[in-house]
Design a protein around this motif. Structure first.
Motif, mmCIF file in Angstrom:
data_model
loop_
_atom_site.group_PDB
_atom_site.id
_atom_site.type_symbol
_atom_site.label_atom_id
_atom_site.label_comp_id
_atom_site.label_asym_id
_atom_site.label_seq_id
_atom_site.Cartn_x
_atom_site.Cartn_y
_atom_site.Cartn_z
ATOM 1 N N MET A 1 35.923 57.941 24.857
ATOM 2 C CA MET A 1 35.759 56.512 24.596
ATOM 3 C C MET A 1 34.623 55.959 25.450
ATOM 4 N N LYS A 2 33.590 56.729 25.669
ATOM 5 C CA LYS A 2 32.508 56.282 26.550
ATOM 6 C C LYS A 2 31.540 55.332 25.832
ATOM 7 N N ARG A 3 31.429 55.451 24.524
ATOM 8 C CA ARG A 3 30.545 54.549 23.771
ATOM 9 C C ARG A 3 31.412 53.507 23.081
ATOM 10 N N ILE A 4 31.140 52.252 23.362
ATOM 11 C CA ILE A 4 31.985 51.158 22.868
ATOM 12 C C ILE A 4 31.116 50.122 22.168
ATOM 13 N N VAL A 5 31.521 49.739 20.974
ATOM 14 C CA VAL A 5 30.808 48.678 20.269
ATOM 15 C C VAL A 5 31.343 47.332 20.752
ATOM 16 N N HIS A 56 37.750 44.362 13.500
ATOM 17 C CA HIS A 56 36.697 44.421 12.475
ATOM 18 C C HIS A 56 35.580 45.377 12.911
ATOM 19 N N ALA A 57 35.113 45.262 14.162
ATOM 20 C CA ALA A 57 34.028 46.126 14.640
ATOM 21 C C ALA A 57 34.457 47.588 14.665
ATOM 22 N N GLY A 62 33.938 52.827 13.360
ATOM 23 C CA GLY A 62 34.715 53.997 13.752
ATOM 24 C C GLY A 62 34.711 54.246 15.251
ATOM 25 N N LEU A 63 34.115 53.330 16.016
ATOM 26 C CA LEU A 63 34.060 53.450 17.477
ATOM 27 C C LEU A 63 35.126 52.574 18.131
ATOM 28 N N PRO A 64 35.481 52.848 19.386
ATOM 29 C CA PRO A 64 36.285 51.880 20.130
ATOM 30 C C PRO A 64 35.511 50.560 20.182
ATOM 31 N N ALA A 65 36.226 49.461 20.166
ATOM 32 C CA ALA A 65 35.555 48.160 20.108
ATOM 33 C C ALA A 65 36.103 47.211 21.160
ATOM 34 N N LEU A 66 35.188 46.487 21.783
ATOM 35 C CA LEU A 66 35.525 45.477 22.779
ATOM 36 C C LEU A 66 35.087 44.117 22.265
ATOM 37 N N ALA A 67 36.018 43.179 22.247
ATOM 38 C CA ALA A 67 35.688 41.815 21.840
ATOM 39 C C ALA A 67 36.065 40.861 22.957
ATOM 40 N N ASP A 68 35.287 39.812 23.032
ATOM 41 C CA ASP A 68 35.502 38.768 24.019
ATOM 42 C C ASP A 68 35.666 37.473 23.244
ATOM 43 N N ASP A 69 36.726 36.741 23.505
ATOM 44 C CA ASP A 69 36.792 35.381 22.989
ATOM 45 C C ASP A 69 36.957 34.491 24.200
ATOM 46 N N SER A 70 36.029 33.588 24.352
ATOM 47 C CA SER A 70 36.046 32.760 25.542
ATOM 48 C C SER A 70 35.602 31.355 25.200
ATOM 49 N N GLY A 71 35.890 30.445 26.108
ATOM 50 C CA GLY A 71 35.500 29.075 25.866
ATOM 51 C C GLY A 71 35.742 28.207 27.078
ATOM 52 N N LEU A 72 35.269 26.995 26.962
ATOM 53 C CA LEU A 72 35.402 25.994 28.013
ATOM 54 C C LEU A 72 36.520 25.037 27.632
ATOM 55 N N CYS A 73 37.492 24.876 28.517
ATOM 56 C CA CYS A 73 38.624 23.982 28.282
ATOM 57 C C CYS A 73 38.547 22.840 29.297
ATOM 58 N N VAL A 74 38.340 21.626 28.785
ATOM 59 C CA VAL A 74 38.162 20.460 29.648
ATOM 60 C C VAL A 74 39.463 19.668 29.698
ATOM 61 N N ASP A 75 39.958 19.431 30.911
ATOM 62 C CA ASP A 75 41.261 18.781 31.089
ATOM 63 C C ASP A 75 41.334 17.426 30.388
ATOM 64 N N ALA A 76 40.321 16.587 30.568
ATOM 65 C CA ALA A 76 40.343 15.228 30.024
ATOM 66 C C ALA A 76 40.237 15.205 28.500
ATOM 67 N N LEU A 122 39.623 39.393 26.777
ATOM 68 C CA LEU A 122 38.992 40.618 26.281
ATOM 69 C C LEU A 122 40.044 41.447 25.549
ATOM 70 N N ALA A 123 39.649 42.018 24.432
ATOM 71 C CA ALA A 123 40.527 42.929 23.688
ATOM 72 C C ALA A 123 39.751 44.220 23.433
ATOM 73 N N LEU A 124 40.324 45.334 23.845
ATOM 74 C CA LEU A 124 39.706 46.639 23.618
ATOM 75 C C LEU A 124 40.627 47.472 22.741
ATOM 76 N N LEU A 125 40.121 47.846 21.574
ATOM 77 C CA LEU A 125 40.865 48.720 20.661
ATOM 78 C C LEU A 125 40.221 50.100 20.680
ATOM 79 N N ARG A 126 41.030 51.123 20.876
ATOM 80 C CA ARG A 126 40.521 52.498 20.887
ATOM 81 C C ARG A 126 40.157 52.954 19.479
ATOM 82 N N HIS A 127 40.848 52.401 18.479
ATOM 83 C CA HIS A 127 40.577 52.677 17.065
ATOM 84 C C HIS A 127 41.113 51.480 16.272
ATOM 85 N N PRO A 128 40.755 51.343 14.979
ATOM 86 C CA PRO A 128 41.098 50.125 14.232
ATOM 87 C C PRO A 128 42.584 49.808 14.145
ATOM 88 N N THR A 129 43.443 50.831 14.166
ATOM 89 C CA THR A 129 44.878 50.581 14.029
ATOM 90 C C THR A 129 45.623 50.763 15.351
#
Length: 197
Positions: A1-5, A56-57, A62-76, A122-129
Motif C-alpha cells: 500500500m505504498k502508492r496511494i491516490v 470513488h478514487a 484500483g489503488l488504496p485511496a486517501l480522501a480529506d474532507d475539511s472545512g472551517l466552522c465558525v461559532d457565531a 481523513l479516510a483511507l480505504l485499502r480497496h474500494p470495498t
C-alpha cells in the motif's frame, strides 16, 4: 500500500500529505493524474464525504485511496461554512470571494465572538470495498481576523488566527503549520494507525 491516490486536486493538500507521510515511504498521487473526476459531495458530515471520495478514487484506480474532507466552522455562524467551505460564495470556487463573504457575515462582531475551528477528517480505504477504513480527525481552534494577513497556505488561511503563535495560518512557516493544523493533527493520527497495521 505504498502508492496511494489522493481523492483531491488541491495541490496544497497533496504537498502536506507528502511532507507528513512521504518520509514513511508512501507515495501520493493526485486523482486527476490518474483520470479520476471529482464526484458530488452529497454526505451530511465530513466523515461521509471523505468516505464517498475515497471509495470513488479507489474504484476507478484500483489503488488504496486517501480522501480529506475539511472545512472551517465558525461559532457565531452555527458552524458555517462547514461542509460548504470551498463553495461558500458559490461556483466557481474562489477563495478570495469566500473570505470576503465570511468577513461580511462577521462584520461588527468583537474578537471574543469570532471563534472558529478548522476541522479535518481523513479516510483511507485499502480497496474500494474495505469494511474497515482508517479514519483520522483533527481540529485547530482559533479565531477569524478582520482582514487577511500573509501569503502562504490556501483557502481561509489568511483570516484564521492561530492564538498560540499570534499569526494567521498564512503567515506561519509550513513546518509550524503542519504541527498546529487540523490536517497535520489528523495526519499524525493516521500515521500512528498505519504504523500499527
Amino acid at each position: 500500500m505504498k502508492r496511494i491516490v489522493v481523492a483531491s486536486g488541491n495541490a496544497g493538500k497533496l504537498a502536506e500529505f507528502n511532507r507528513l507521510l512521504g518520509a514513511a515511504g508512501y507515495e501520493f498521487v493526485a486523482q486527476g493524474e490518474l483520470g479520476v473526476e471529482d464526484i458530488p459531495e452529497t454526505g451530511l458530515s465530513f466523515v461521509e464525504n471523505a468516505l464517498l471520495k475515497a471509495r470513488h478514487a479507489a474504484e476507478v484506480t484500483g489503488l488504496p485511496a486517501l480522501a480529506d474532507d475539511s472545512g472551517l466552522c465558525v461559532d457565531a455562524l452555527d458552524g458555517a461554512p462547514g461542509l460548504y467551505s470551498a463553495r461558500y460564495a458559490g461556483e466557481p470556487v474562489h477563495p478570495a470571494r469566500n473570505i470576503e463573504k465570511l468577513l461580511g457575515a462577521l462584520e461588527g462582531l468583537p474578537d471574543d465572538r469570532r471563534g472558529a475551528s478548522f476541522h479535518c477528517t481523513l479516510a483511507l480505504l485499502r480497496h474500494p470495498t474495505d469494511p474497515r477504513p482508517l479514519l483520522a480527525q483533527g481540529e485547530w481552534r482559533g479565531r477569524i481576523l478582520r482582514a487577511p494577513r500573509g501569503n502562504r497556505g490556501f483557502g481561509y488561511d489568511p483570516v484564521f488566527l492561530d492564538p498560540e503563535h499570534g499569526l494567521s495560518a498564512a503567515e506561519l512557516d509550513p513546518a509550524v503549520k503542519d504541527a498546529a493544523s487540523h490536517r497535520g493533527k489528523a495526519l499524525q493520527v493516521l500515521r500512528q494507525q498505519l504504523g500499527a497495521e
